[in-house]
Design an enzyme around this catalytic site. Structure first.
Site, short mmCIF file in Angstrom:
data_model
loop_
_atom_site.label_atom_id
_atom_site.label_comp_id
_atom_site.label_asym_id
_atom_site.label_seq_id
_atom_site.Cartn_x
_atom_site.Cartn_y
_atom_site.Cartn_z
N CYS A 140 0.83 -1.21 0.00
CA CYS A 140 0.00 0.00 0.00
C CYS A 140 0.86 1.25 0.00
O CYS A 140 0.58 2.21 -0.73
CB CYS A 140 -0.95 -0.01 1.20
SG CYS A 140 -0.15 -0.26 2.78
N HIS A 220 -2.10 5.75 6.30
CA HIS A 220 -0.71 6.18 6.36
C HIS A 220 -0.65 7.63 5.84
O HIS A 220 -1.55 8.08 5.14
CB HIS A 220 0.17 5.34 5.43
CG HIS A 220 0.18 3.88 5.72
ND1 HIS A 220 0.57 3.35 6.93
CD2 HIS A 220 -0.13 2.81 4.94
CE1 HIS A 220 0.50 2.02 6.88
NE2 HIS A 220 0.07 1.67 5.69
#
Lengths: 337, 337
Positions: A140, A220
């Site tokens: 990711c 994130h």
């Protein structure tokens, strides 16, 4: 319709299953679970054929009242390709089995590049996976870096990238993960593995990364410093990212000043699981100082790699030889902006 | 013994009061509060003379059974210098009063440099505050940057610094601050004000900073990327930081892999309030790649500026003309490593 199996119906697997189901040239012929948990039950309720990884556990599924269609080996026998979404490290073990059976397989970013031999991102190196048997969709975080750095690289060239990756401690449902109240250099060594991982798909980029964990579950966050080869204006970058697929510009001043507000925005999109497949970039953060581009972006770690998994299937099964066409097809079916 | 008044006995003020009291050339003649809260009560219990900022509130303190010695104006009348530790922005208002009275005053990093005209760090520019009337001790973050960048600058020169400042959302007792579960680019624009603030004490450094808030209360964390003028080895940097006062090297592999573990270490030091005046640098993070030094450090935002306040007093009152001697004296009295 090409037949796709999902080995591991967890955070990524269940999303890939739904994304594949939404395509008109692919279909899911089965998904697998090791445990008769709520995800196993809901897979069956959704109409997926459920296969079990550990045949000895058949009785546990029976006791839980969850109907199974057979074992993973049987599922693989019927499929054209398997998307392995098992936990980190298990994929490498499964690779041996896939080779034995002779089935094409996609792995996730938790597996090591060297174990698979070829990594994938739809925008960076789609063509390299054409007809290939074993491909790894990068993580990711690496997908997030690639999504914005590739178009910038194409626009004006990149001399050097420095990036500080502020990672979520765990996903929203991972109740045993931390930290609760700390910043954790992770790894405490610099540079982190994220730079080398980007090079598995953007082969010639010069990048060093620093990574840490913080007490958040939603996304994130990345802080990028990009020395550019050729001089451009901030407006050129804005225009480029604005028209880049799977990237979205967001404005703090419009109430999107944090990862939490961006995920609230994702809810308004009305998608399954409130996913955000796109990489949001804070427009205010884009700035060029002394020929160096600065910006901040976020990554919905549970979903951003999902469309890339779909594209990887098309490349490996030689369904679509044009990356852009596969991306558009995947986007349209998934409702990606 | 020079007489010091503390205007604002809060997070910083109470610590500066204790640090000043520990010195044999300085004494506290009074501290001030606006509210009769637990800090006011404990100031009196500790033996500090308590003065009130708002005379009309005398009755509130009487009702709370907290003995006051007079008003702030009376406190200032008796002091050689006042350390203003009032909330951000109030110091600038107080400056007018201090000028009227003709008392020397120290301000904290929350006040704007331009309002005070001179900023201070013990290591960077002690001499510039010699005999001066109004000085601002730079913020906890800027102090943290200065503590490690100054010795590196002295060792091998700095071409350019990039730093990503991962800031705590609030102090442990600030129950109304956030974020609880988000990463907040703060400011969402790049570069942040931290770079220019460092230049108020390290005048010639080339630095760009990016800043964000995360859900933690214990410490700030900094990620530094430093292009060096002259080639050195990592060991040279380790040796330099190891012998630098108010900087400490910590090892993740010794169980100090996060800000939480570092604050646990601080508890073992047995200091008042478990403070950590030193800037911890993760030794494993120190690395030089292509002439660029990378490292990660943390900042105990409640306490790192406290010894600098003590040194600023000595410079402004012309007690000690040698920065290093003041630093050593302050350190010894405060038990700084």
């Amino acid at each position: 319709m090409k037949k796709v199996a999902i080995n591991g119906y967890g955070t990524i697997g269940k999303r890939v299953a739904d994304a594949v189901s939404a395509q008109n040239d692919l279909k899911i012929i089965g998904v697998s679970k090791t445990k008769p948990d709520f995800e196993a039950r809901m897979a069956v309720e959704k109409g997926y054929e459920l296969y079990i990884s550990i045949p000895e556990r058949e009785k546990l599924f029976q006791e839980a009242g969850i109907e199974i269609s057979g074992t993973v080996d049987e599922m693989l026998h019927d499929a054209d390709i398997v998307v392995d979404c098992t936990p980190e490290g298990i994929g490498a073990q499964n690779l041996l089995k896939y080779k034995e059976i002779g089935i094409k397989a996609i792995f996730q970013g938790g597996e090591k590049h060297d174990n698979v031999g070829l990594s994938f991102n739809s925008f960076a190196n789609y063509d390299d996976s054409w007809g290939k048997d074993h491909v790894r969709v990068v993580s990711c975080n690496t997908t997030g870096l690639c999504r914005t750095l590739k178009p910038i690289h194409d626009l004006c060239g990149i001399k050097k990238v420095r990036a500080v990756m502020v990672r979520r401690g765990g996903d929203p449902s991972q109740v045993n993960k931390g930290p609760i109240n700390a910043v954790v250099p992770n790894p405490p060594t610099v540079p982190s593995h994220h730079g080398p991982d980007l090079k598995t798909v953007m082969y010639d980029v010069n990048i060093n990364t620093v990574a840490l964990l913080v007490p958040t579950t939603l996304m994130h966050q990345h802080n990028l410093m990009v020395e550019l080869e050729n001089q451009v204006e901030v407006d050129d970058i804005v225009e480029t990212l604005d028209k880049t697929s799977r990237v979205m510009l967001v404005k703090a001043k419009e109430g999107l000043g944090s990862t939490a507000e961006i995920m609230e925005y994702a809810k308004e999109l009305g998608r399954s699981r409130n996913d955000l497949f796109e990489i949001p970039v804070w427009q205010e953060s884009l700035n060029i100082v002394d020929g160096e581009l600065y910006y901040m972006q976020a990554v919905h770690q549970e979903s951003d790699v999902v469309p890339e998994n779909v594209d990887a299937i098309r490349a490996m099964l030689e369904i679509e030889d044009n990356a852009e066409k596969s991306i558009q097809k995947t986007n349209k079916a998934m409702g990606i902006l």
